[in-house]
Scaffold this motif. Structure first.
Motif, PDB file in Angstrom:
ATOM      1  N   ALA A  93       0.810  -1.230   0.000  1.00 19.61           N
ATOM      2  CA  ALA A  93       0.000   0.000   0.000  1.00 19.61           C
ATOM      3  C   ALA A  93       0.840   1.275   0.000  1.00 19.61           C
ATOM      4  CB  ALA A  93      -0.996   0.004   1.159  1.00 19.61           C
ATOM      5  N   HIS A  94       2.056   1.192  -0.523  1.00 21.74           N
ATOM      6  CA  HIS A  94       2.951   2.349  -0.583  1.00 21.74           C
ATOM      7  C   HIS A  94       3.543   2.508  -1.981  1.00 21.74           C
ATOM      8  CE1 HIS A  94       2.833   1.958   3.764  1.00 21.74           C
ATOM      9  NE2 HIS A  94       3.469   3.116   3.873  1.00 21.74           N
ATOM     10  N   ILE A  95       4.004   3.720  -2.248  1.00 24.36           N
ATOM     11  CA  ILE A  95       4.885   3.999  -3.376  1.00 24.36           C
ATOM     12  C   ILE A  95       6.104   4.652  -2.735  1.00 24.36           C
ATOM     13  CG2 ILE A  95       5.243   5.298  -5.504  1.00 24.36           C
ATOM     14  CD1 ILE A  95       2.164   5.218  -5.901  1.00 24.36           C
ATOM     15  N   SER A  96       7.130   3.849  -2.514  1.00 24.61           N
ATOM     16  CA  SER A  96       8.308   4.346  -1.797  1.00 24.61           C
ATOM     17  C   SER A  96       9.216   5.154  -2.723  1.00 24.61           C
ATOM     18  CB  SER A  96       9.099   3.173  -1.205  1.00 24.61           C
ATOM     19  OG  SER A  96       9.679   2.397  -2.242  1.00 24.61           O
ATOM     20  N   CYS A  97      10.002   6.018  -2.110  1.00 26.86           N
ATOM     21  CA  CYS A  97      11.004   6.772  -2.868  1.00 26.86           C
ATOM     22  C   CYS A  97      11.972   5.806  -3.546  1.00 26.86           C
ATOM     23  CB  CYS A  97      11.747   7.736  -1.945  1.00 26.86           C
ATOM     24  SG  CYS A  97      10.691   9.095  -1.372  1.00 26.86           S
ATOM     25  N   GLU A  98      12.262   4.687  -2.886  1.00 25.61           N
ATOM     26  CA  GLU A  98      13.155   3.679  -3.456  1.00 25.61           C
ATOM     27  C   GLU A  98      12.565   3.088  -4.734  1.00 25.61           C
ATOM     28  OE1 GLU A  98      12.314   3.915  -0.278  1.00 25.61           O
ATOM     29  OE2 GLU A  98      14.160   3.925   0.888  1.00 25.61           O
ATOM     30  N   LEU A  99      11.255   2.823  -4.717  1.00 18.99           N
ATOM     31  CA  LEU A  99      10.594   2.284  -5.908  1.00 18.99           C
ATOM     32  C   LEU A  99      10.640   3.304  -7.049  1.00 18.99           C
ATOM     33  CD1 LEU A  99       8.904   0.142  -7.406  1.00 18.99           C
ATOM     34  CD2 LEU A  99       6.867   1.218  -6.427  1.00 18.99           C
ATOM     35  N   ILE A 100      10.321   4.550  -6.746  1.00 14.48           N
ATOM     36  CA  ILE A 100      10.344   5.595  -7.782  1.00 14.48           C
ATOM     37  C   ILE A 100      11.747   5.701  -8.379  1.00 14.48           C
ATOM     38  CG2 ILE A 100       9.984   8.045  -8.297  1.00 14.48           C
ATOM     39  CD1 ILE A 100       8.078   8.066  -5.774  1.00 14.48           C
ATOM     40  N   SER A 101      12.753   5.694  -7.524  1.00 12.84           N
ATOM     41  CA  SER A 101      14.143   5.774  -7.974  1.00 12.84           C
ATOM     42  C   SER A 101      14.496   4.596  -8.888  1.00 12.84           C
ATOM     43  CB  SER A 101      15.072   5.808  -6.759  1.00 12.84           C
ATOM     44  OG  SER A 101      16.410   5.827  -7.167  1.00 12.84           O
ATOM     45  N   ALA A 102      14.082   3.397  -8.495  1.00 15.31           N
ATOM     46  CA  ALA A 102      14.360   2.199  -9.300  1.00 15.31           C
ATOM     47  C   ALA A 102      13.658   2.282 -10.658  1.00 15.31           C
ATOM     48  CB  ALA A 102      13.912   0.945  -8.543  1.00 15.31           C
ATOM     49  N   LEU A 103      12.430   2.787 -10.670  1.00 11.11           N
ATOM     50  CA  LEU A 103      11.697   2.922 -11.935  1.00 11.11           C
ATOM     51  C   LEU A 103      12.373   3.939 -12.851  1.00 11.11           C
ATOM     52  CD1 LEU A 103       8.001   2.859 -10.635  1.00 11.11           C
ATOM     53  CD2 LEU A 103       9.250   1.000 -11.782  1.00 11.11           C
ATOM     54  N   LEU A 104      12.825   5.044 -12.280  1.00  7.14           N
ATOM     55  CA  LEU A 104      13.526   6.057 -13.083  1.00  7.14           C
ATOM     56  C   LEU A 104      14.809   5.480 -13.688  1.00  7.14           C
ATOM     57  CD1 LEU A 104      13.002   9.166 -10.779  1.00  7.14           C
ATOM     58  CD2 LEU A 104      12.172   8.935 -13.135  1.00  7.14           C
ATOM     59  N   LYS A 105      15.550   4.742 -12.873  1.00  7.63           N
ATOM     60  CA  LYS A 105      16.788   4.112 -13.343  1.00  7.63           C
ATOM     61  C   LYS A 105      16.474   3.096 -14.449  1.00  7.63           C
ATOM     62  CE  LYS A 105      19.405   3.336  -9.867  1.00  7.63           C
ATOM     63  NZ  LYS A 105      19.934   2.709  -8.651  1.00  7.63           N
TER      64      LYS A 105
END
Length: 186
Positions: A93-105
């Motif tokens: 139930a989250h969208i973590s900063c780590e996930l966003i960073s991984a998606l951008l990479k």
């Protein structure tokens, strides 16, 4: 953990298909998804969809998976089908900063022609939301609709506006540059 948390009040809205629903199950269902042929990039979110795509020779440009389906069964697929694997964490139930960073990479690597798997320790379900915002127009995201089939979400301006509205309704639980980019940048 910094990022966004999905409020209980939004769960029902996000559980609805936000694209064309292809009803059925099994790998062959993916062969019915006409949108795949013209999509650039072609993405999958979820283990069963990713595994099925690989089995029928449709390795996604970008896949997001967590090794489980419906948070229980382990699903195995050929990680070797991908040029790069990026590991990240994302609680349910989250969208973590780590996930966003991984998606951008991952998207940068896709631009260079690589096929990328983002492997999530935790839960990948909400990855569809930031992906719509981050992907270019014309991209396609396939994800499972439990008990019904597969959803083909074509990224267009309308979907980007819808997703930005959804993102802005989520609870911020700590800011980071990636989150600021997701909520405001384009």
């Amino acid at each position: 953990m910094k990022g966004l948390r999905l409020p209980e009040s939004m769960r029902e809205e996000l559980a609805k298909p936000h694209g064309k629903l292809y009803r059925g199950k099994g790998e062959k269902l993916l062969l019915e998804v006409e949108e795949i042929s013209e999509a650039k990039p072609f993405c999958t979110v979820g283990d069963l969809v990713t595994a099925s795509a690989i089995k029928v020779g449709l390795t996604p440009d970008l896949a997001v998976a967590d090794g489980k389906t419906l948070r229980e069964e382990n699903v195995e697929f050929e990680q070797e089908a991908f040029d790069e694997v990026i590991e990240t964490t994302n609680p349910p139930a989250h969208i973590s900063c780590e996930l966003i960073s991984a998606l951008l990479k991952a998207l940068k690597l896709c631009e260079d022609g690589k096929k990328v798997l983002v492997f999530v320790d935790g839960e990948e379900d909400l990855a569809v939301v930031p992906l719509v915002k981050l992907l270019p127009l014309g991209a396609l995201i396939l994800y499972g609709q439990p008990g019904e089939g597969v959803v083909a979400l074509k990224v267009d301006e309308e979907k980007k506006v819808l997703i930005l509205n959804l993102l802005n309704k989520m609870e911020i639980i700590g800011e980071c540059d990636e989150l600021k980019y997701l909520l405001g940048g384009d």
